[in-house]
Design a protein around this motif. Structure first.
Motif, PDB file in Angstrom:
ATOM      1  N   TYR A  99      -2.999 -10.973   8.048  1.00  0.00           N
ATOM      2  CA  TYR A  99      -2.454 -12.067   7.235  1.00  0.00           C
ATOM      3  C   TYR A  99      -1.956 -13.182   8.165  1.00  0.00           C
ATOM      4  CZ  TYR A  99      -2.425  -8.622   3.426  1.00  0.00           C
ATOM      5  OH  TYR A  99      -2.779  -7.688   2.472  1.00  0.00           O
ATOM      6  N   ASN A 104       0.522 -14.608   1.956  1.00  0.00           N
ATOM      7  CA  ASN A 104      -0.852 -14.781   1.501  1.00  0.00           C
ATOM      8  C   ASN A 104      -0.826 -15.399   0.101  1.00  0.00           C
ATOM      9  OD1 ASN A 104      -3.349 -13.946   2.857  1.00  0.00           O
ATOM     10  ND2 ASN A 104      -3.854 -12.959   0.927  1.00  0.00           N
ATOM     11  N   THR A 106      -3.731 -16.230  -1.582  1.00  0.00           N
ATOM     12  CA  THR A 106      -4.965 -15.851  -2.258  1.00  0.00           C
ATOM     13  C   THR A 106      -4.935 -14.356  -2.516  1.00  0.00           C
ATOM     14  OG1 THR A 106      -6.194 -17.584  -1.101  1.00  0.00           O
ATOM     15  CG2 THR A 106      -7.487 -15.812  -2.096  1.00  0.00           C
ATOM     16  N   SER A 107      -5.302 -13.955  -3.717  1.00  0.00           N
ATOM     17  CA  SER A 107      -5.344 -12.529  -4.025  1.00  0.00           C
ATOM     18  C   SER A 107      -6.557 -12.221  -4.883  1.00  0.00           C
ATOM     19  CB  SER A 107      -4.067 -12.078  -4.741  1.00  0.00           C
ATOM     20  OG  SER A 107      -3.972 -12.683  -6.019  1.00  0.00           O
ATOM     21  N   VAL A 108      -6.949 -10.949  -4.886  1.00  0.00           N
ATOM     22  CA  VAL A 108      -8.076 -10.471  -5.684  1.00  0.00           C
ATOM     23  C   VAL A 108      -7.506  -9.623  -6.814  1.00  0.00           C
ATOM     24  CG1 VAL A 108     -10.194  -9.119  -5.689  1.00  0.00           C
ATOM     25  CG2 VAL A 108      -9.586 -10.489  -3.672  1.00  0.00           C
ATOM     26  N   HIS A 109      -7.859  -9.982  -8.038  1.00  0.00           N
ATOM     27  CA  HIS A 109      -7.329  -9.290  -9.215  1.00  0.00           C
ATOM     28  C   HIS A 109      -8.485  -8.736 -10.036  1.00  0.00           C
ATOM     29  CE1 HIS A 109      -4.891  -8.362 -12.704  1.00  0.00           C
ATOM     30  NE2 HIS A 109      -5.660  -9.112 -13.460  1.00  0.00           N
ATOM     31  N   ASP A 127      -3.425  -5.403  -6.966  1.00  0.00           N
ATOM     32  CA  ASP A 127      -3.813  -6.704  -6.411  1.00  0.00           C
ATOM     33  C   ASP A 127      -3.653  -6.682  -4.890  1.00  0.00           C
ATOM     34  OD1 ASP A 127      -4.270  -7.511  -8.975  1.00  0.00           O
ATOM     35  OD2 ASP A 127      -2.623  -8.951  -9.072  1.00  0.00           O
ATOM     36  N   THR A 131      -6.931  -7.005  -2.484  1.00  0.00           N
ATOM     37  CA  THR A 131      -6.916  -8.135  -1.549  1.00  0.00           C
ATOM     38  C   THR A 131      -7.121  -7.659  -0.122  1.00  0.00           C
ATOM     39  OG1 THR A 131      -5.479  -9.436  -3.002  1.00  0.00           O
ATOM     40  CG2 THR A 131      -5.552 -10.073  -0.677  1.00  0.00           C
ATOM     41  N   SER A 134     -10.664  -6.268   0.397  1.00  0.00           N
ATOM     42  CA  SER A 134     -11.625  -7.373   0.518  1.00  0.00           C
ATOM     43  C   SER A 134     -11.591  -7.975   1.918  1.00  0.00           C
ATOM     44  CB  SER A 134     -11.313  -8.464  -0.515  1.00  0.00           C
ATOM     45  OG  SER A 134     -11.479  -8.001  -1.823  1.00  0.00           O
ATOM     46  N   LYS A 135     -10.393  -8.180   2.431  1.00  0.00           N
ATOM     47  CA  LYS A 135     -10.259  -8.738   3.777  1.00  0.00           C
ATOM     48  C   LYS A 135     -10.858  -7.794   4.820  1.00  0.00           C
ATOM     49  CE  LYS A 135      -6.219 -10.781   4.715  1.00  0.00           C
ATOM     50  NZ  LYS A 135      -6.516 -12.215   4.901  1.00  0.00           N
TER      51      LYS A 135
END
Length: 280
Positions: A99, A104, A106-109, A127, A131, A134-135
């Motif tokens: 990070y 951070n 931006t997040s993935v939901h 989330d 996230t 994904s990273k």
């Protein structure tokens, strides 16, 4: 086995393997490894040529009153275990490597799948998981990744994320590894005494009881959930949830559903334990 701490070092190592046509397998972990984690490495070895294991305690999946600060960090012992298991690369980044701009924003939901069960008890947890995963996928760029089925909701969410976002990799589920008494292996088991671990095996016994009830024809799922929570309470646990769900949607099961999973979380003292069992 080599240990790298930066994304640049990691990608430099992996570039040469990709140029040689090697298949990259990935096992993301938060460290404090036990035999369950090592079984994931074995699965990854069967499906790839080069195995990368990450050791990173991810802050974004912990709630404000959870155990992020006290979560065991055992880097040296973890690396010894991974070396003995035949791991090729250990990726152990610092928080600011994962990070670089904190917090951070931006997040993935993944909607719906994270609504119930642990998602209801731990707002924002999944989330944080999706996230960071994904990273890590973008850092490692693996051909396959292995996740344990002990956290059935987590692997279901990750599979859907990978499908929806077109990540070019295969998600492989590995069976739950249990102690001899049936207790699912977990890093948080380290908080329990030997006597508490023995008693915690009643969680799995309660799952087996409910599974048997369903296989013998019971379809009053909400009543069965209530009875199971009563059993756990009488045994000294504090149930968080005990839910009979549809394996695919994770919605609470209805009578017509045939592919089921029982998901539970229960506290033993301050330690929160999760487990599940599938039913056809």
């Amino acid at each position: 086995m080599i240990i790298v701490n930066t994304i640049k070092e990691l990608q430099t190592e992996l570039t040469s393997h990709r140029q040689d046509g090697k298949r990259i397998g990935f096992v993301p972990t938060m460290g404090n490894l036990h035999q369950g984690h090592l079984s994931l490495v074995e699965v990854a070895k069967r499906h790839s040529d080069i195995v990368v294991v990450s050791l990173f305690v991810n802050p974004t999946q912990f709630g404000p009153n959870e155990d992020f600060d006290s979560y065991p960090r055992t880097l040296d012992a973890d690396c010894d275990k991974l070396k003995n298991q035949g791991t090729d690369i250990v990726f152990a980044p610092a928080t600011d490597e994962v990070y670089p701009k904190w917090p951070n924003i931006t997040s993935v939901h993944v909607a719906k799948l994270g609504k119930n069960h642990c998602g209801a008890s731990r707002p924002g947890h999944f989330d944080g998981v999706t996230t960071v995963v994904s990273k890590l996928f973008n850092m490692v760029r693996p051909d396959c990744a292995v996740f344990g089925e002990k956290d059935f909701q987590q692997i279901s969410i990750i599979r859907r994320m990978v499908s929806d976002l077109n990540f070019p990799l295969d998600i492989i589920g590995a069976p739950i590894v249990r102690e001899a008494n049936g207790l699912a292996m977990s890093s948080r088991n380290g908080y329990l005494s030997t006597e508490e671990k023995d008693h915690a095996s009643n969680i799995y016994k309660t799952l087996l009881w409910a599974k048997s009830e369903i296989e013998n024809g019971r379809h009053d799922f909400r009543q069965l959930e209530t009875e199971a929570k009563q059993r756990l309470t009488e045994l000294g646990f504090v149930p968080d949830y005990f839910n009979i769900a549809n394996q695919e949607t994770l919605a609470l099961a209805q009578e017509q559903d045939s592919q089921l999973v029982i998901l539970l979380a229960a506290f033993m003292g301050k330690v929160r334990l999760i487990d599940n069992i599938k039913i056809k």
